[in-house]
Scaffold this active site. Structure first.
Site, mmCIF file in Angstrom:
data_model
loop_
_atom_site.group_PDB
_atom_site.id
_atom_site.type_symbol
_atom_site.label_atom_id
_atom_site.label_comp_id
_atom_site.label_asym_id
_atom_site.label_seq_id
_atom_site.Cartn_x
_atom_site.Cartn_y
_atom_site.Cartn_z
ATOM 1 N N HIS A 23 0.841 -1.200 0.000
ATOM 2 C CA HIS A 23 0.000 0.000 0.000
ATOM 3 C C HIS A 23 0.882 1.258 0.000
ATOM 4 C CE1 HIS A 23 -3.120 -2.621 2.281
ATOM 5 N NE2 HIS A 23 -3.575 -2.468 1.058
ATOM 6 N N LYS A 47 -16.336 -7.274 9.679
ATOM 7 C CA LYS A 47 -16.960 -7.289 10.998
ATOM 8 C C LYS A 47 -15.942 -7.341 12.122
ATOM 9 C CE LYS A 47 -21.182 -9.049 9.191
ATOM 10 N NZ LYS A 47 -20.772 -9.817 7.996
ATOM 11 N N ARG A 96 -1.902 -6.251 -8.489
ATOM 12 C CA ARG A 96 -0.736 -7.091 -8.207
ATOM 13 C C ARG A 96 -0.557 -8.174 -9.251
ATOM 14 N NH1 ARG A 96 -3.013 -7.796 -2.332
ATOM 15 N NH2 ARG A 96 -4.822 -7.437 -3.657
ATOM 16 N N SER A 134 -2.936 -7.712 2.789
ATOM 17 C CA SER A 134 -3.278 -7.560 4.204
ATOM 18 C C SER A 134 -3.730 -8.901 4.777
ATOM 19 C CB SER A 134 -4.400 -6.536 4.375
ATOM 20 O OG SER A 134 -3.968 -5.261 3.964
HETATM 21 P P1 ADP Z 1 -9.804 -3.753 -0.457
HETATM 22 O O1 ADP Z 1 -10.543 -4.442 0.627
HETATM 23 O O2 ADP Z 1 -10.546 -2.620 -1.078
HETATM 24 O O3 ADP Z 1 -9.156 -4.662 -1.476
HETATM 25 P P2 ADP Z 1 -7.166 -3.363 0.593
HETATM 26 O O4 ADP Z 1 -6.774 -2.538 1.740
HETATM 27 O O5 ADP Z 1 -6.913 -4.834 0.676
HETATM 28 O O6 ADP Z 1 -8.660 -3.015 0.338
HETATM 29 O O7 ADP Z 1 -6.457 -2.846 -0.730
HETATM 30 C C1 ADP Z 1 -6.628 -1.547 -1.189
HETATM 31 C C2 ADP Z 1 -6.032 -1.426 -2.582
HETATM 32 O O8 ADP Z 1 -4.644 -1.704 -2.523
HETATM 33 C C3 ADP Z 1 -6.587 -2.404 -3.607
HETATM 34 O O9 ADP Z 1 -6.617 -1.759 -4.848
HETATM 35 C C4 ADP Z 1 -5.583 -3.512 -3.620
HETATM 36 O O10 ADP Z 1 -5.569 -4.179 -4.871
HETATM 37 C C5 ADP Z 1 -4.313 -2.736 -3.420
HETATM 38 N N1 ADP Z 1 -3.240 -3.521 -2.827
HETATM 39 C C6 ADP Z 1 -3.272 -4.316 -1.755
HETATM 40 N N2 ADP Z 1 -2.081 -4.881 -1.503
HETATM 41 C C7 ADP Z 1 -1.249 -4.397 -2.464
HETATM 42 C C8 ADP Z 1 0.115 -4.617 -2.793
HETATM 43 N N3 ADP Z 1 0.891 -5.453 -2.091
HETATM 44 N N4 ADP Z 1 0.616 -3.968 -3.846
HETATM 45 C C9 ADP Z 1 -0.165 -3.150 -4.586
HETATM 46 N N5 ADP Z 1 -1.445 -2.917 -4.357
HETATM 47 C C10 ADP Z 1 -1.999 -3.533 -3.311
#
Ligand code: ADP
Length: 166
Positions: A23, A47, A96, A134
């Site tokens: 992120h 939740k 990704r 995550s």
């Molecule tokens: P969501 O629940 O909306 O997927 P996340 O917090 O998991 O929320 O992810 C937010 C955004 O960041 C999404 O577009 C996801 O694809 C992207 N994302 C998550 N992990 C990575 C990563 N390691 N590298 C690049 N983008 C990521």
């Protein structure tokens, strides 16, 4: 593609539970591309999150404290409504792997249907973050693994606090 102030505002929505180095990579890339990027955390997505929304907000604010063009905020309801309220013209999402594509495409097209002027921009993280999510960080942490290489120090510190709480 610009707001009334003539500057380009992007919104990067997600749950960020927890914020990972993937992120952070996307946010810093976005900060170079846009005048301002808002990390927008969705209220009520999960939740039982690892961190409360307030903790996630605090973590991200700490991580980007020295980046004046990165803002961290909370939103509820439709992303397109939030983006419109903020005067944003871009939604940033991270891609990704091919596995992200189908869901992201659906969401981007649905958002375009609801808000045609809002453009979704996909950004690729550095290669070393392409396997990072995550969900995986939460799983490794729950099983007692070391996640310090995958998340910012502000997350590591709070994970430590969770562990001592039991
Ligand atoms: P969501 O629940 O909306 O997927 P996340 O917090 O998991 O929320 O992810 C937010 C955004 O960041 C999404 O577009 C996801 O694809 C992207 N994302 C998550 N992990 C990575 C990563 N390691 N590298 C690049 N983008 C990521």
């Amino acid at each position: 593609m610009s707001t009334s102030h003539g500057s380009l505002l992007a919104v990067y929505p997600g749950s960020f539970d927890p914020l990972t180095n993937g992120h952070v990579d996307i946010i810093l890339r976005g900060a170079r591309l846009f005048d301002r990027i808002v990390v927008a955390m969705l209220r009520n997505l999960e939740k039982s999150p690892l961190f409360s929304l307030e903790e996630r907000l605090e973590i991200a604010r700490e991580v980007f404290a020295d980046q004046p063009t990165v803002e961290v905020d909370i939103f509820e309801g439709l992303l397109v409504d939030y983006a419109r309220r903020r005067g944003a013209s871009v939604i940033v999402r991270g891609l990704r792997a091919v596995s992200d594509f189908e869901y992201e495409l659906q969401m981007a097209l649905m958002n375009r249907h609801m808000a045609p002027a809002l453009e979704t921009v996909f950004m690729m993280p550095g290669e070393s973050y392409t396997y990072l999510s995550s969900r995986l960080v939460k799983e490794v942490f729950a099983l007692g693994g070391d996640v310090s290489g995958f998340v910012p120090p502000a997350v590591v510190a709070r994970l430590g606090a969770l562990q001592t709480k039991g």
